[in-house]
Design a protein around this motif. Structure first.
Motif, PDB file in Angstrom:
ATOM      1  N   LEU A  50      41.915   7.636 -51.070  1.00 37.71           N
ATOM      2  CA  LEU A  50      40.566   7.985 -50.623  1.00 37.71           C
ATOM      3  C   LEU A  50      40.639   9.170 -49.681  1.00 37.71           C
ATOM      4  N   ILE A  51      39.944  10.232 -50.047  1.00 35.90           N
ATOM      5  CA  ILE A  51      39.814  11.405 -49.179  1.00 35.90           C
ATOM      6  C   ILE A  51      38.370  11.448 -48.696  1.00 35.90           C
ATOM      7  N   VAL A  52      38.187  11.335 -47.386  1.00 36.93           N
ATOM      8  CA  VAL A  52      36.859  11.471 -46.786  1.00 36.93           C
ATOM      9  C   VAL A  52      36.744  12.914 -46.326  1.00 36.93           C
ATOM     10  N   VAL A  53      35.724  13.607 -46.815  1.00 40.20           N
ATOM     11  CA  VAL A  53      35.585  15.035 -46.534  1.00 40.20           C
ATOM     12  C   VAL A  53      34.381  15.271 -45.631  1.00 40.20           C
ATOM     13  N   ARG A  54      34.658  15.862 -44.483  1.00 37.48           N
ATOM     14  CA  ARG A  54      33.609  16.326 -43.567  1.00 37.48           C
ATOM     15  C   ARG A  54      33.569  17.830 -43.773  1.00 37.48           C
ATOM     16  N   GLU A  55      32.501  18.307 -44.390  1.00 39.20           N
ATOM     17  CA  GLU A  55      32.497  19.669 -44.921  1.00 39.20           C
ATOM     18  C   GLU A  55      32.279  20.788 -43.908  1.00 39.20           C
ATOM     19  N   ALA A  56      31.505  20.553 -42.880  1.00 38.64           N
ATOM     20  CA  ALA A  56      31.147  21.655 -41.990  1.00 38.64           C
ATOM     21  C   ALA A  56      31.448  21.297 -40.535  1.00 38.64           C
ATOM     22  N   LYS A  80      45.378   3.098 -51.818  1.00 39.17           N
ATOM     23  CA  LYS A  80      46.797   3.467 -51.683  1.00 39.17           C
ATOM     24  C   LYS A  80      47.013   4.143 -50.336  1.00 39.17           C
ATOM     25  N   TRP A  81      46.075   5.007 -49.984  1.00 39.55           N
ATOM     26  CA  TRP A  81      46.132   5.765 -48.742  1.00 39.55           C
ATOM     27  C   TRP A  81      44.728   6.232 -48.396  1.00 39.55           C
ATOM     28  N   TYR A  82      44.568   6.695 -47.152  1.00 35.77           N
ATOM     29  CA  TYR A  82      43.284   7.160 -46.645  1.00 35.77           C
ATOM     30  C   TYR A  82      43.528   8.494 -45.955  1.00 35.77           C
ATOM     31  N   ALA A  83      42.714   9.479 -46.257  1.00 40.10           N
ATOM     32  CA  ALA A  83      42.844  10.789 -45.610  1.00 40.10           C
ATOM     33  C   ALA A  83      41.473  11.278 -45.170  1.00 40.10           C
ATOM     34  N   LEU A 104      47.866   0.717 -44.187  1.00 46.11           N
ATOM     35  CA  LEU A 104      47.641   1.892 -45.024  1.00 46.11           C
ATOM     36  C   LEU A 104      48.356   3.123 -44.474  1.00 46.11           C
ATOM     37  N   LYS A 105      48.747   3.991 -45.385  1.00 44.53           N
ATOM     38  CA  LYS A 105      49.176   5.327 -44.966  1.00 44.53           C
ATOM     39  C   LYS A 105      47.895   6.091 -44.645  1.00 44.53           C
ATOM     40  N   VAL A 106      47.854   6.701 -43.465  1.00 44.65           N
ATOM     41  CA  VAL A 106      46.654   7.384 -42.988  1.00 44.65           C
ATOM     42  C   VAL A 106      47.016   8.827 -42.660  1.00 44.65           C
ATOM     43  N   TYR A 107      46.184   9.757 -43.129  1.00 41.83           N
ATOM     44  CA  TYR A 107      46.446  11.181 -42.941  1.00 41.83           C
ATOM     45  C   TYR A 107      45.203  11.867 -42.394  1.00 41.83           C
ATOM     46  N   SER A 108      45.420  12.990 -41.731  1.00 34.93           N
ATOM     47  CA  SER A 108      44.311  13.824 -41.286  1.00 34.93           C
ATOM     48  C   SER A 108      44.662  15.280 -41.559  1.00 34.93           C
ATOM     49  N   PHE A 109      43.650  16.019 -41.977  1.00 38.22           N
ATOM     50  CA  PHE A 109      43.820  17.431 -42.315  1.00 38.22           C
ATOM     51  C   PHE A 109      42.614  18.216 -41.825  1.00 38.22           C
ATOM     52  N   SER A 117      47.801  17.688 -51.677  1.00 29.77           N
ATOM     53  CA  SER A 117      49.175  17.276 -51.937  1.00 29.77           C
ATOM     54  C   SER A 117      49.273  15.756 -52.067  1.00 29.77           C
ATOM     55  N   LEU A 118      48.356  15.016 -51.487  1.00 27.94           N
ATOM     56  CA  LEU A 118      48.369  13.556 -51.560  1.00 27.94           C
ATOM     57  C   LEU A 118      48.032  13.042 -52.953  1.00 27.94           C
TER      58      LEU A 118
END
Length: 121
Positions: A50-56, A80-83, A104-109, A117-118
């Protein structure tokens, strides 16, 4: 890719991951969480990323951090993971709770392209 549009969010459903766009000024609480979970369960048998996208920069919403505790089993069963992708690190503080309350594997970008890449995991 299939797109699901609800009042509080939009989900883009891909083969192995979901992109979630929470609409500005939404408060993610139990009812919204279960709407998102229902969409996931309706389209996928296995866990997905799951990729949560904050656009602006000025895109704000809030999340009840207790969701991570109350629904730990659902997070771990269905993901599987959360980003989180956010251009201004807004919301990254909530990831501390998710990391502490689930396995969960948790990522931030800060950049969407880096999160891609995830998808290959």
């Amino acid at each position: 890719m299939k797109e699901v549009i609800q009042d509080s969010f939009t989900m883009k459903l891909y083969t192995h991951h979901i992109e979630l766009f929470i609409k500005p000024e939404t408060h993610l609480e139990n009812s919204v969480f279960f709407q998102i979970l229902h969409v996931k369960i309706s389209h996928y048998d296995d866990p997905v990323g799951l990729i949560v996208v904050r656009e602006a920069q000025n895109h704000y919403y809030s999340i009840d951090p207790l969701i991570f505790l109350k629904f730990k089993t659902q997070f771990e069963t269905h993901l599987k993971w959360y980003a989180l992708v956010s251009p201004n690190k807004s919301g990254f503080q909530n990831l501390v709770y998710l990391k502490q309350m689930t396995n969960l594997k948790v990522y931030s970008f800060t950049n969407y392209e880096d999160a891609l890449s995830l998808i290959e995991e």
